[in-house]
Structure formats: C-alpha cells, structure tokens
Design an enzyme around this catalytic site. Sequence first.
Site, mmCIF file in Angstrom:
data_model
loop_
_atom_site.group_PDB
_atom_site.id
_atom_site.type_symbol
_atom_site.label_atom_id
_atom_site.label_comp_id
_atom_site.label_asym_id
_atom_site.label_seq_id
_atom_site.Cartn_x
_atom_site.Cartn_y
_atom_site.Cartn_z
ATOM 1 N N GLU A 58 -10.338 28.053 -28.455
ATOM 2 C CA GLU A 58 -11.159 29.180 -27.393
ATOM 3 C C GLU A 58 -10.215 30.464 -27.517
ATOM 4 O O GLU A 58 -10.050 30.789 -26.384
ATOM 5 C CB GLU A 58 -10.963 28.406 -26.073
ATOM 6 C CG GLU A 58 -11.711 27.096 -25.551
ATOM 7 C CD GLU A 58 -11.726 26.908 -24.171
ATOM 8 O OE1 GLU A 58 -11.274 27.585 -23.491
ATOM 9 O OE2 GLU A 58 -12.007 25.362 -24.005
ATOM 10 N N ASP A 95 -9.085 33.944 -27.443
ATOM 11 C CA ASP A 95 -9.247 35.295 -27.159
ATOM 12 C C ASP A 95 -7.963 36.036 -27.197
ATOM 13 O O ASP A 95 -7.008 35.367 -26.633
ATOM 14 C CB ASP A 95 -10.355 35.591 -26.167
ATOM 15 C CG ASP A 95 -9.838 34.737 -24.599
ATOM 16 O OD1 ASP A 95 -8.874 34.486 -24.486
ATOM 17 O OD2 ASP A 95 -10.922 34.532 -24.273
ATOM 18 N N HIS A 121 -5.913 31.044 -25.019
ATOM 19 C CA HIS A 121 -6.286 32.294 -24.455
ATOM 20 C C HIS A 121 -5.055 33.214 -24.361
ATOM 21 O O HIS A 121 -4.152 32.960 -23.374
ATOM 22 C CB HIS A 121 -7.041 32.184 -23.181
ATOM 23 C CG HIS A 121 -8.225 31.284 -23.064
ATOM 24 N ND1 HIS A 121 -9.379 31.854 -23.663
ATOM 25 C CD2 HIS A 121 -8.497 29.996 -22.815
ATOM 26 C CE1 HIS A 121 -10.247 30.911 -23.565
ATOM 27 N NE2 HIS A 121 -9.602 29.908 -22.965
ATOM 28 N N GLU A 149 -7.820 19.858 -20.161
ATOM 29 C CA GLU A 149 -7.042 20.815 -19.051
ATOM 30 C C GLU A 149 -6.383 19.493 -18.280
ATOM 31 O O GLU A 149 -6.500 19.821 -17.008
ATOM 32 C CB GLU A 149 -7.541 21.511 -18.440
ATOM 33 C CG GLU A 149 -8.183 22.660 -19.345
ATOM 34 C CD GLU A 149 -8.904 24.004 -18.618
ATOM 35 O OE1 GLU A 149 -9.063 24.039 -17.401
ATOM 36 O OE2 GLU A 149 -9.536 24.877 -19.459
ATOM 37 N N ASN A 180 -8.212 18.804 -25.157
ATOM 38 C CA ASN A 180 -8.164 20.051 -25.281
ATOM 39 C C ASN A 180 -7.260 20.657 -24.017
ATOM 40 O O ASN A 180 -7.585 20.008 -22.839
ATOM 41 C CB ASN A 180 -9.497 20.441 -25.156
ATOM 42 C CG ASN A 180 -9.845 22.048 -25.505
ATOM 43 O OD1 ASN A 180 -9.351 22.289 -26.415
ATOM 44 N ND2 ASN A 180 -10.589 22.655 -24.661
#
Length: 469
Positions: A273, A275, A243, A159, A204
């Site tokens: 990650e 979702d 996400h 990030e 990432n």
Amino acid sequence: MKKIHSLSRIALDAAIIGAGFMNAYAADETIRELAKERGRFIGTILNSEWFNDAIEPEFEEIHKTQFNVVVAENEMKFDATEPKEDEFNFEKGDKMVKYAQANGLRVRGHALAWHSQVANWVNNYKGQKEKLLAVLKNHITKVVGHWKGQIAEWDVVNEAVNDDYNADWRSTNSVWYEGIGAEFLDSAFVWAHAADPDAELCYNDYSLEWGLREGSKASFVVEQVKRWKANNIPITCVGTQTHIEIAHETTPQNVRALAKALAELNVTLNITELDIGFPKGSAGNLTKADYAKQGHLYRQFMDVFLEEPNMGEFVIWGLTDAHSWLDDQQGKTEGLLYDKQYKPKPAYDSVMASLKAHPASEVKSPYPDSILNPPDSCKTGNCGDSINALPRFNNKQNLSVHFAGRTLYITGLASKTAAKVDIFDMQGHLVFSAKDVKDNIEISSIPEGLYVVQIRQGVTRLTKQIAIK
Ligand code: 9MR
C-alpha cells in the site's frame, strides 16, 4: 502482447495530449512492461470511484497500461462482501476480476479478517467465541471460494498487531480478537487455504517499515511467521503496507532487512500500500527539490524490491493524487506517482529509472512460470487453477482425516507404511504426537476445542483444522 501494449500506449498519449498535458514518456516503455520482464508485479488499487463509474476516462487507460497487479480499495472487504449475515454481494468484486482478466492483471484480495470495515451485524455476536468462529469461517470459505483460481493472493489477516512500542496482538476494538483470541489468525489461514489451496496467503500490516528491533511490529510479525511456518499454518507472504512520509528516510533499508528475515523462512515480502506523502499544509508550495526527494525515496523502495529475491509485488495505494485517502483521512497529500491532472511525477521517472538500472537478467523472481506467463485462457476469464499453481503446499488430495468420538480416522494413506500424527493447539503448541499410525488412533488426552492436525507419511502430508468435542 507487445503490439496490444503499443496501441494502448498511443491511446494513452492521445488521452494525455488531448487533456492538455505534456507526457514525458513517448517511448514505448511502461513500468508494467519493465516489471513483467523482471518477473515482478507492480500495481495499484482500483479506487472506489472506479467501481462507481465516477472516475476520469484517463484513469483506466493509465491503470491497465502501467500496472499488472490490482487491488480493490474497499470492495472486497467484509462489510462490502457480506453486508448481511450469510448474504454475499460479489458484484463489485466480480467487476474488478473481469477487468483484471481482460487486461492480464494479477489480483490481490484485500482483506478477509480485519478489525475494521467489519459489517455491523457481526457486533451482535460480540464475545461469543463459537459463533464468531463460525461467522469468520463462513465468510472466508465463501469469499475465497467464490473467486477460487481467480484471485492470486489474499490478505488473510490485516492489521492484527497493536501500535505499542512493545508489539503484541491488537486486543481492543477488534471483534475477532476480543471474542476469539489470537487463534482467529491461525484459523483464518487454515480456512483460506482450504477454500483455495493454490492462493498465496499474506499477513498484512502497517508500520512494518519501522524496522526489526526488540518490541517492534516487524520483529513481532517475524516471530509469528516463524511459529506459523513451524506449525504448518499456510502463510506464504507478508505485506508491508508502507504508508510513509517524505521524512522517513530509513524506511527502504528497514524493508530490505525485513525481506531478508522473511527469506530465511521461505516467505515472500510484498509492498502492498505504498504512498509517500507530503504534509497537507505544504500543498501549493512544493518545489522541484521536494518532488525529487519523493522520487528518490520511491526509487530506493524499487531498488530494494528488485534486489531482494523474495519480493514479488510493489503496490501503490492509489494512482493519481486526485483520488487518495491521504488527503481525506491522513492530513497528507500528493503521495502517488501521478499528479491530479494524471501527469507522471518525478516519482514515476524514478521508479522507471530503478527498473532500467536492474537488468532483467539480474533480477530474480519468486514466482514460477505458470504465474508469470499464465495461459491465454486467462484473458477470457477462464484461468482455472493454473494461474496460481504454487508448489509450496502439497496437501495430498486423497488423504483425509475425521473424528468419530475420540478416534481419529485417516483415509487415503499408502498401504504398508505408517504415518506420523501431530496435533497442535491454535497457538501452535504441540499437544499430541504419535508415530506408526495405521488408519486410526484413539485421542483421549486432549480437552475439547479447535486444533490443527498434521498427518505425515513420507513426503505426503495433510494439515487440517479439526474440532475435538
Ligand atoms: O483507502 C481506503 C479508504 O477509502 C477507506 O475509507 C479506509 C477505511 O478503513 O480504508 C482505506 O484503505 C486502507 C486499507 O484497506 C488498509 N490499510 C490502510 C488503508 C488506508 O486507510
């Protein structure tokens, strides 16, 4: 393997029936098994509740049966692994690595250089460049070194890009960027590579699924990857966290485009990650159609994943809706494959359907056989380096380089042939270049600072970070 898997399946069925749930998957098939046959990894986190022995008994049974790559939700982050300066705590991470080895799971390490979840003591050195470089180097060297050969892949930098429409490095609220500048990223990759030359090393980030266009995060990252590759910074993969929400229908195709752009650079793209949440307010009112829509999006991601040859891992940020950061921190809910009672949702069926629709013979794997089928010794925690044996970086062990004053000495060169020496600053600009170097060369034209030296002699090469004083 098949037999063990069948037994786990029976145990799992028993656990679910025992808890009073219907299980739609009596067949001896799991998404793990199908992914493995396709040379791919499907995974999820081990939640902090698992590390604290505060999770339902069915969690682990499902986890190890359905997934073959694992990430610690919080336990390998800076604040967890180095809570006091130069005092490391590997206990929880070790617990996960042991569990992974016992169950044949690949391990992703998350995360080394990140502005968030940094231990408080680091803030004592705010703005002190040399000290922060030393702190980050020590952290990366010791953490990666501790699990050398046991962690297949690290999120080296997490990030680091801001949230502006015109993407650039995150320049505020980052102790690393504010104190060191963008060179902290380059250095982090070099140090991680030095500590475990066989580990895959990723950049990432979130919001990469919003697509390649001028000023977007994804385009910015691709540009950086180009620069890193051109300068031999040892990056091998990008992670798109992903996400998202149920309304984000264009995101799977954006991820496809990103995979294709990275394939050009010989870099793997992993979904790290995933979702797909519903707005929190909708909890309790969700219809079959809503769950089907969620399943459809999961399926589209899995389709893209299987169809793009440079995608390796499909990791979901949680196993059950009973334990998810979405509810606690995001105002979203129910974004995972299993519901709060550990019952597989339509999203699980969709992932399974996508895997079945892509026969193993048609899915390419980005991994060599040594990674897909590690030796038996790995199951007892003795993988050594063989599990990660990646052919991409071939730094010659016996080639080395050091400075004495302003003279660069190279040892281990094959006799007779001369070498080429290139020196880059930490932003990747070539600042010095010389051909026909025998075993030393005077370098007086460069100011003090950190640099990356690259020595090439035929196919032999060495890339190393150095300080010129
Ligand atoms: O799931 C993690 C949650 O338990 C922590 O409170 C949170 C703190 O930053 O981090 C969550 O994990 C994050 C991951 O490390 C990086 N990408 C975003 C994830 C969700 O916030």
